[in-house]
Design a protein around this motif. Structure first.
Motif, mmCIF file in Angstrom:
data_model
loop_
_atom_site.group_PDB
_atom_site.id
_atom_site.type_symbol
_atom_site.label_atom_id
_atom_site.label_comp_id
_atom_site.label_asym_id
_atom_site.label_seq_id
_atom_site.Cartn_x
_atom_site.Cartn_y
_atom_site.Cartn_z
ATOM 1 N N TYR A 282 0.813 -1.217 0.000
ATOM 2 C CA TYR A 282 0.000 0.000 0.000
ATOM 3 C C TYR A 282 0.843 1.262 0.000
ATOM 4 O O TYR A 282 0.316 2.370 0.031
ATOM 5 C CB TYR A 282 -0.948 0.009 1.202
ATOM 6 C CG TYR A 282 -0.253 -0.083 2.547
ATOM 7 C CD1 TYR A 282 0.084 1.052 3.262
ATOM 8 C CD2 TYR A 282 0.073 -1.319 3.100
ATOM 9 C CE1 TYR A 282 0.718 0.970 4.492
ATOM 10 C CE2 TYR A 282 0.706 -1.423 4.321
ATOM 11 C CZ TYR A 282 1.024 -0.278 5.021
ATOM 12 O OH TYR A 282 1.666 -0.373 6.237
ATOM 13 N N TYR B 114 -7.920 -3.871 -3.533
ATOM 14 C CA TYR B 114 -8.082 -3.120 -2.291
ATOM 15 C C TYR B 114 -8.354 -4.042 -1.105
ATOM 16 O O TYR B 114 -8.722 -5.214 -1.255
ATOM 17 C CB TYR B 114 -9.237 -2.125 -2.430
ATOM 18 C CG TYR B 114 -10.564 -2.764 -2.777
ATOM 19 C CD1 TYR B 114 -11.415 -3.242 -1.772
ATOM 20 C CD2 TYR B 114 -10.967 -2.912 -4.103
ATOM 21 C CE1 TYR B 114 -12.629 -3.847 -2.087
ATOM 22 C CE2 TYR B 114 -12.177 -3.513 -4.430
ATOM 23 C CZ TYR B 114 -13.006 -3.976 -3.416
ATOM 24 O OH TYR B 114 -14.196 -4.582 -3.726
ATOM 25 N N ARG C 274 -5.254 4.448 5.616
ATOM 26 C CA ARG C 274 -3.849 4.694 5.267
ATOM 27 C C ARG C 274 -3.462 6.110 5.704
ATOM 28 O O ARG C 274 -4.111 7.079 5.341
ATOM 29 C CB ARG C 274 -3.650 4.526 3.762
ATOM 30 C CG ARG C 274 -2.266 4.928 3.265
ATOM 31 C CD ARG C 274 -2.035 4.584 1.805
ATOM 32 N NE ARG C 274 -3.229 4.625 1.013
ATOM 33 C CZ ARG C 274 -3.494 3.804 -0.029
ATOM 34 N NH1 ARG C 274 -2.610 2.910 -0.396
ATOM 35 N NH2 ARG C 274 -4.618 3.899 -0.698
ATOM 36 N N LEU D 45 -0.968 1.549 8.245
ATOM 37 C CA LEU D 45 -2.412 1.344 8.213
ATOM 38 C C LEU D 45 -2.938 1.333 9.638
ATOM 39 O O LEU D 45 -2.320 0.754 10.528
ATOM 40 C CB LEU D 45 -2.771 0.014 7.531
ATOM 41 C CG LEU D 45 -2.409 -0.124 6.060
ATOM 42 C CD1 LEU D 45 -2.835 -1.502 5.545
ATOM 43 C CD2 LEU D 45 -3.052 0.971 5.221
ATOM 44 N N PRO E 64 -11.356 9.275 5.477
ATOM 45 C CA PRO E 64 -10.765 8.251 4.607
ATOM 46 C C PRO E 64 -11.791 7.584 3.699
ATOM 47 O O PRO E 64 -12.989 7.562 4.002
ATOM 48 C CB PRO E 64 -10.213 7.238 5.612
ATOM 49 C CG PRO E 64 -11.178 7.322 6.755
ATOM 50 C CD PRO E 64 -11.572 8.789 6.841
ATOM 51 N N VAL F 155 -8.803 0.736 0.996
ATOM 52 C CA VAL F 155 -7.389 1.085 0.839
ATOM 53 C C VAL F 155 -6.884 0.362 -0.406
ATOM 54 O O VAL F 155 -6.746 -0.859 -0.421
ATOM 55 C CB VAL F 155 -6.564 0.667 2.067
ATOM 56 C CG1 VAL F 155 -5.075 0.915 1.815
ATOM 57 C CG2 VAL F 155 -7.023 1.424 3.305
ATOM 58 N N ASP G 131 -6.428 8.715 -2.960
ATOM 59 C CA ASP G 131 -6.491 8.824 -1.504
ATOM 60 C C ASP G 131 -6.394 10.304 -1.147
ATOM 61 O O ASP G 131 -5.380 10.954 -1.399
ATOM 62 C CB ASP G 131 -5.340 8.034 -0.883
ATOM 63 C CG ASP G 131 -5.442 7.930 0.625
ATOM 64 O OD1 ASP G 131 -5.630 8.975 1.286
ATOM 65 O OD2 ASP G 131 -5.319 6.805 1.163
#
Length: 274
Positions: free
Chosen positions: A21, A39, A45, A67, A82, A86, A218
């Motif tokens: 990641y 994901y 993250r 994470l 968020p 992820v 992100d």
């Protein structure tokens, strides 16, 4: 999905999958034969892990990714909301190479990271190819660039894959917790270590994430990139003003970086994964 033993995972049934990641997106592990975008869920993250060995030093730690379990994140005060997922990439390691790759990863992730297992969901658009690019026998790694083909077997599409992932847990001494985004951006800009400038880590991360999927961005990462570029632009303007005979006002002490590059040389210090 039960968690296997870290010591035996993937050695008997060729099921060793690793989720990347952070830096694994552009500097993957050696010997992988599949790279699958997709994901995981249930995590957030964040650039909340100190780096003393790659993007910083013990006396001046940089900032890298970790994470955070979503349930724990819900108890914290954060500046960014968020996404539910992820995004990253899962790498498959053949059983014959698992022990070697695990040793490599344990050294690479030594600075505060622990092993967990999580279901990984492959992206629906994954394609298949018949072979991988050749890699010199002496090379310990290969770089991923914008033109790299995504590697995956069709039968994995739509199936959750049990992946090993390295996480800097809140209990580890390098975990920093929530930070002011502007202060964090300024810290990233001034930090560097054996693996290079901290800003390079941040900028390469955003580039890799945006190339995975139209949904893989992100906001935490992109906001930090935006802040860093704005700070650099102000510093550049001030520097140009001084060259033109400006008033000599104090400049923001932030380096204006050169263009980014990805070095796949095996001699480059190994990057830490977040």
């Amino acid at each position: 999905m039960p968690s296997p033993s870290p010591d035996t995972f993937g050695q008997a049934d060729d099921s060793f999958w690793l989720f990347g990641y952070g830096s694994l997106l552009w500097k993957p592990p050696p010997h992988f034969d599949q790279r699958v975008p997709g994901y995981i869920e249930g995590y957030v993250r964040r650039f909340w892990q100190a780096s003393e060995d790659h993007r910083g030093t013990p006396s001046a730690p940089g900032r890298v990714l970790t994470l955070i379990d979503r349930a724990h994140w819900d108890t914290l005060t954060d500046h960014h909301e968020p996404p539910e997922r992820v995004w990253g990439a899962a790498y498959h390691i053949p059983a014959a190479k698992v022990a070697e790759v695990r040793e490599y990863l344990d050294i690479r992730e030594i600075n505060g990271y622990s092993i967990q297992f999580t279901p990984f969901h492959p992206a629906p658009f994954v394609t298949s190819i018949s072979s991988l690019p050749t890699t010199p026998a002496h090379s310990s790694t290969r770089s991923i660039t914008a033109s790299t083909t995504i590697f995956a077997k069709p039968e994995k599409q739509g199936q959750a894959i049990n992946c090993l992932v390295y996480i800097g847990l809140p209990s580890n001494p390098q975990f920093l917790g929530p930070q002011d985004p502007d202060a964090l951006a300024r810290h990233i800009l001034k930090s560097q270590g054996p693996s290079g400038e901290n800003r390079e880590y941040l900028f390469l991360l955003e580039k890799c994430l945006l190339e995975l999927s139209r949904d893989s961005g992100d906001k935490h990462v992109s906001d930090l990139v935006r802040r860093c570029k704005e700070i650099e632009a102000v510093a550049q303007t001030q520097a140009e003003g001084d060259e033109d005979g400006g008033d000599g006002a104090e400049q923001t002490q932030v380096p204006v970086g050169e263009s980014l590059h990805i070095d796949g040389s095996s001699e480059q210090p190994e990057e830490v994964e977040k």
